[in-house]
Structure formats: structure tokens, C-alpha cells
Design an enzyme around this catalytic site. Structure first.
Site, PDB file in Angstrom:
ATOM      1  N   TRP A  19      50.373  25.871  64.792  1.00  9.79           N
ATOM      2  CA  TRP A  19      50.485  25.490  63.379  1.00  9.79           C
ATOM      3  C   TRP A  19      51.815  25.907  62.786  1.00  9.79           C
ATOM      4  O   TRP A  19      52.373  25.195  61.943  1.00  9.79           O
ATOM      5  CB  TRP A  19      49.295  26.044  62.577  1.00  9.79           C
ATOM      6  CG  TRP A  19      48.006  25.444  63.038  1.00  9.79           C
ATOM      7  CD1 TRP A  19      47.005  26.068  63.718  1.00  9.79           C
ATOM      8  CD2 TRP A  19      47.611  24.062  62.913  1.00  9.79           C
ATOM      9  NE1 TRP A  19      46.008  25.171  64.012  1.00  9.79           N
ATOM     10  CE2 TRP A  19      46.342  23.937  63.531  1.00  9.79           C
ATOM     11  CE3 TRP A  19      48.185  22.942  62.348  1.00  9.79           C
ATOM     12  CZ2 TRP A  19      45.656  22.726  63.589  1.00  9.79           C
ATOM     13  CZ3 TRP A  19      47.509  21.736  62.402  1.00  9.79           C
ATOM     14  CH2 TRP A  19      46.259  21.633  63.018  1.00  9.79           C
ATOM     15  N   ASP A  69      51.043  31.269  55.935  1.00  7.86           N
ATOM     16  CA  ASP A  69      49.830  30.459  56.123  1.00  7.86           C
ATOM     17  C   ASP A  69      48.705  31.398  56.567  1.00  7.86           C
ATOM     18  O   ASP A  69      48.726  31.936  57.675  1.00  7.86           O
ATOM     19  CB  ASP A  69      50.107  29.389  57.197  1.00  7.86           C
ATOM     20  CG  ASP A  69      48.867  28.574  57.565  1.00  7.86           C
ATOM     21  OD1 ASP A  69      47.768  28.864  57.058  1.00  7.86           O
ATOM     22  OD2 ASP A  69      49.015  27.636  58.388  1.00  7.86           O
ATOM     23  N   LYS A 123      37.711  27.540  56.936  1.00  5.28           N
ATOM     24  CA  LYS A 123      37.345  28.511  57.969  1.00  5.28           C
ATOM     25  C   LYS A 123      36.499  29.642  57.387  1.00  5.28           C
ATOM     26  O   LYS A 123      35.431  29.939  57.889  1.00  5.28           O
ATOM     27  CB  LYS A 123      38.605  29.046  58.638  1.00  5.28           C
ATOM     28  CG  LYS A 123      39.309  27.916  59.392  1.00  5.28           C
ATOM     29  CD  LYS A 123      40.756  28.159  59.600  1.00  5.28           C
ATOM     30  CE  LYS A 123      41.498  26.895  59.945  1.00  5.28           C
ATOM     31  NZ  LYS A 123      40.937  26.125  61.059  1.00  5.28           N
TER      32      LYS A 123
HETATM   33  C1  LIG Z   1      46.463  28.408  60.711  1.00  3.82           C
HETATM   34  C2  LIG Z   1      46.271  26.944  60.442  1.00  3.82           C
HETATM   35  N1  LIG Z   1      47.167  26.289  59.704  1.00  3.82           N
HETATM   36  C3  LIG Z   1      47.036  24.981  59.434  1.00  3.82           C
HETATM   37  C4  LIG Z   1      45.961  24.250  59.905  1.00  3.82           C
HETATM   38  C5  LIG Z   1      45.836  22.779  59.571  1.00  3.82           C
HETATM   39  O1  LIG Z   1      44.888  22.622  58.591  1.00  3.82           O
HETATM   40  P1  LIG Z   1      44.484  21.194  57.990  1.00  3.82           P
HETATM   41  O2  LIG Z   1      43.700  20.507  59.034  1.00  3.82           O
HETATM   42  O3  LIG Z   1      43.708  21.554  56.766  1.00  3.82           O
HETATM   43  O4  LIG Z   1      45.743  20.468  57.654  1.00  3.82           O
HETATM   44  C6  LIG Z   1      44.987  24.886  60.675  1.00  3.82           C
HETATM   45  C7  LIG Z   1      43.818  24.146  61.174  1.00  3.82           C
HETATM   46  O5  LIG Z   1      43.033  24.563  61.952  1.00  3.82           O
HETATM   47  C8  LIG Z   1      45.156  26.265  60.954  1.00  3.82           C
HETATM   48  O6  LIG Z   1      44.262  26.933  61.712  1.00  3.82           O
END
Ligand SMILES: Cc1ncc(COP(=O)(O)O)c(C=O)c1O
Length: 364
Positions: A101, A171, A195
Site C-alpha cells: 500500500w 496511513d 478493518k
Molecule cells: C494499509 C492499507 N492502505 C490502503 C488500503 C486500500 O484501501 P481501500 O481499498 O479502501 O482503497 C488498504 C486495504 O486493505 C490497506 O490495508
């Protein structure tokens, strides 16, 4: 009947008591004769929900008054664009690459400016958190980006990177409300709620008010400007009302357990049950380096893909669901979010031991 333990990485398990309360209020919220899903976001009833949720979050996380809380949409992924669009002044930023991510955010930011990789563990398949105590940050860098907990690789920062005074943007999607944090160490914290907080469809961003400005990259759409959402107190357009209501309930559930320090203690106890077993097993082994282990997402495997597949299949028959690892890393992943009870982790470990002792895997 809830006869399974759900180890999904997200959308993920929610507290049973919260689901029950939401069910009880489904047809008639506080005598209104309507479900929360049916009431206007401009109504007094909804205004009380969003105000109380924000207030409770501020108390739970100890958010200083000079930080703004925004309820946004577009998933965490849209933040990967909004952050550079809103924060780039000098056209430069530094990214710490610790997983899938963070790398996605980096790839997106490259569309908007010159992005430096301040640290990375990609060379070792993101199995650890690199030393970030003395990062080489460009003098003109607009911000330093990190992802606190790496959902896919099962690693986590255990101390805050030294950004040499530059704004840290973090994040926290998969560690949101899992333990206390010092909000003022960061310029911005943000995460999807799917989550640890609520159903999918809402992102919460917490940012210092000085970061919110009219000066954004040219052609930034109105909906992607933090100032628009801040000025309208997250009601510029229709927000995901039901998700905000659910976040409010989950916050109250955490408060009822004693707050974030208590939550952290519970999460440490749960993770220790699984990590201790992994460290003693001769079949399963953990994938994250010991010093970088996540409390929320535990990644592990055996030495054989076929044994992993057999384990996942048999686990499902024992009420252990969504245990398959992400395709980027394979093996298994057990997500132990706040709402996973310790009995669920114990059940998983008991089954792992049974599987290991049965010798079923020798044939694979
Ligand atoms: C740490 C992290 N950041 C970003 C995301 C992406 O999230 P989204 O699907 O809401 O865009 C995730 C998804 O699992 C994640 O675990």
C-alpha cells in the site's frame, strides 16, 4: 448463527454487541420511526450522530484542538491522490516503502511531483521495517509519507520515523484504534474504516489545521480538496451516514472496554498466543522479522504451497475463515483486529497444533 471466526483482512469482523445494537435500532432509530439509513444527512438526528462520533473520537485518541477530523469517501486509495494534490507546494515528497500500500501511494504520488524513496524494505520482500531514525530528506520536501501497519506483509512501525521536522503523513488503515498514538507526532493520520471501525465505505482523516489550504495543485477537483470538506464539516455532499453511525458505536464499545491502552493490552495478548506458537512450531513459521511484527495481521506459512492449501481448506471446515494470505506473499494471514476475541486466536492455534501433530502434511 455466528459459528465461524473471521480472520479477514478487511472488510473484517465487527464486535458482536455492536452488530446486535445496530440490528435492534435498524427499523426505528431513537423513536424516529426510521432507520439511520433513511434519515437525511441534513437532519438534526444525523447531525447529532456525526457530532458525537467526532467528539468521542477526539476524546478516545486525545486529538488536539488544532487538528481537524474529516469523514471522506473514495477509500484509502483516493487519499493516495488527494495527499499530493493538496500538500505539494514545492513539488517534492519523500516516501517510506514498507509494503504494497505504501508503494501504491508512491506510484500515485509520482504523477504529481518528484518523489524520493527515503527508505525501503522492498529488496527483502517487505519483511521488515527499515531503520528510519535518520532519513535523508530533501530540504524542500513537502511531506514524508509512511504506512504504519502493512496489512499484507504483517509488519508494523514500532517507533515514529525521524522526518527531520517535515510533516509526517501516516496511513493507519489497519492499525486504527488498535493502540494509543501521539497524534501531534503527525501532520496527518488517515485510514479506511473497514478493518477496525465499521463497514467499508468511509475514510477518516485527522490533520493539522495548518495543512488545510486553498492552495492546491491546479485542476484539483472540488471534491478532492480538504478545505472544501473542512469548511463544510464533512457535509459538503452526502456522507456515508450509516458508516459514521457504526464508527460511533464501535468507539463507544472501545470506551466500554477501557479505551486504547486497554485495547493495546488485549491486542498484545492475542498476538502473543499466535506468535508464541509460530516460534515453537516445526511446521509453520512467521514471515515478518521479529522486531517488525504487526499485532493486527500475522503472516505465516509452511515450506510447501500444497500444505498451505490443505491447511486453509481444513481450517475452513473448523470454522476458521478468510485465512488465506494475499497473493503478493502467499501462505496464510490471520487478521486479529480489535473485534477478534482471544478465543478465536486460541481456536486457530489449537487447530494449527492439531494439524501439525496429525502429520497429514507429510504426504504433500
Ligand atoms: C494499509 C492499507 N492502505 C490502503 C488500503 C486500500 O484501501 P481501500 O481499498 O479502501 O482503497 C488498504 C486495504 O486493505 C490497506 O490495508
Amino acid at each position: 448463527m455466528r459459528n465461524v471466526y473471521n480472520f479477514s483482512a478487511g472488510p473484517a469482523v465487527l464486535p458482536k454487541s455492536v452488530l446486535q445494537e445496530a440490528a435492534d435500532e435498524m427499523l426505528d432509530y431513537k423513536g424516529s420511526g426510521m432507520s439511520v439509513m433513511e434519515i437525511s444527512h441534513r437532519s438534526f438526528l444525523f447531525q447529532s450522530i456525526i457530532d458525537e462520533t467526532e467528539q468521542d473520537l477526539r476524546i478516545l485518541m486525545n486529538i488536539p484542538d488544532d487538528y481537524v477530523v474529516l469523514f471522506l469517501q473514495g477509500g484509502t486509495s483516493l487519499q493516495f491522490s488527494m495527499i499530493p494534490m493538496n500538500f505539494m507546494r514545492n513539488g517534492k515528497a519523500d516516501y517510506i516503502l514498507t509494503g504494497y500500500w505504501a508503494k501504491k501511494a508512491y506510484e500515485e504520488a509520482k504523477r504529481y511531483g518528484k518523489i524520493n524513496i527515503a527508505a525501503s524494505s522492498e529488496g527483502d520482500n517487505f519483511s521488515y521495517i527499515p531503520d528510519c531514525s535518520d532519513l535523508e530528506i530533501d530540504q524542500d520536501s513537502d511531506y514524508v509519507y509512511m504506512c504504519e501497519n502493512n496489512t499484507i506483509y504483517g509488519t508494523k512501525f514500532h517507533c515514529c520515523p525521524n522526518s527531520h521536522g517535515k510533516v509526517l503523513v501516516n496511513d493507519i488503515s489497519s492499525s486504527f484504534l488498535s493502540e494509543p498514538m501521539n497524534v501531534s507526532d503527525y501532520g496527518m493520520l488517515f485510514g479506511g474504516v473497514q478493518k477496525n471501525l465499521a463497514p467499508a465505505g468511509l475514510v477518516i482523516a485527522i490533520m493539522h489545521k495548518d495543512l488545510i489550504s486553498d492552495t492546491v495543485l491546479s485542476n484539483t477537483p472540488t471534491m478532492l480538496q480538504y478545505k472544501i470538506h473542512a469548511d463544510k464539516k464533512s457535509l459538503y455532499n452526502t456522507p456515508p451516514t450509516y458508516n459514521i453511525y457504526m464508527v460511533g458505536k464501535v468507539i463507544k464499545w472501545i470506551q466500554s472496554l477501557g479505551g486504547l491502552e486497554k485495547m493495546k493490552g488485549l491486542n498484545e495478548r492475542k498476538a502473543a498466543v499466535l506468535y508464541d506458537y509460530l516460534d515453537s512450531s516445526s511446521l509453520f513459521y512467521g514471515l515478518a522479522n521479529a522486531g517488525s511484527r504487526s499485532l493486527m495481521n500475522v503472516t505465516f506459512r509452511t515450506k510447501s504451497d500444497a500444505v498451505d492449501a490443505e491447511f486453509i481448506k481444513q481450517a475452513e471446515k473448523h470454522g476458521i475463515v478468510s485465512i488465506k494470505g494475499h497473493r503478493a506473499i502467499g501462505g496464510m494471514r490471520a487478521s486479529l483486529y480489535n473485534a477478534m476475541p482471544i478465543e478465536g486466536v486460541q481456536h486457530l492455534v489449537d487447530f494449527m497444533r492439531e494439524f501439525e501433530n496429525s502429520g497429514d502434511y507429510y504426504a504433500k
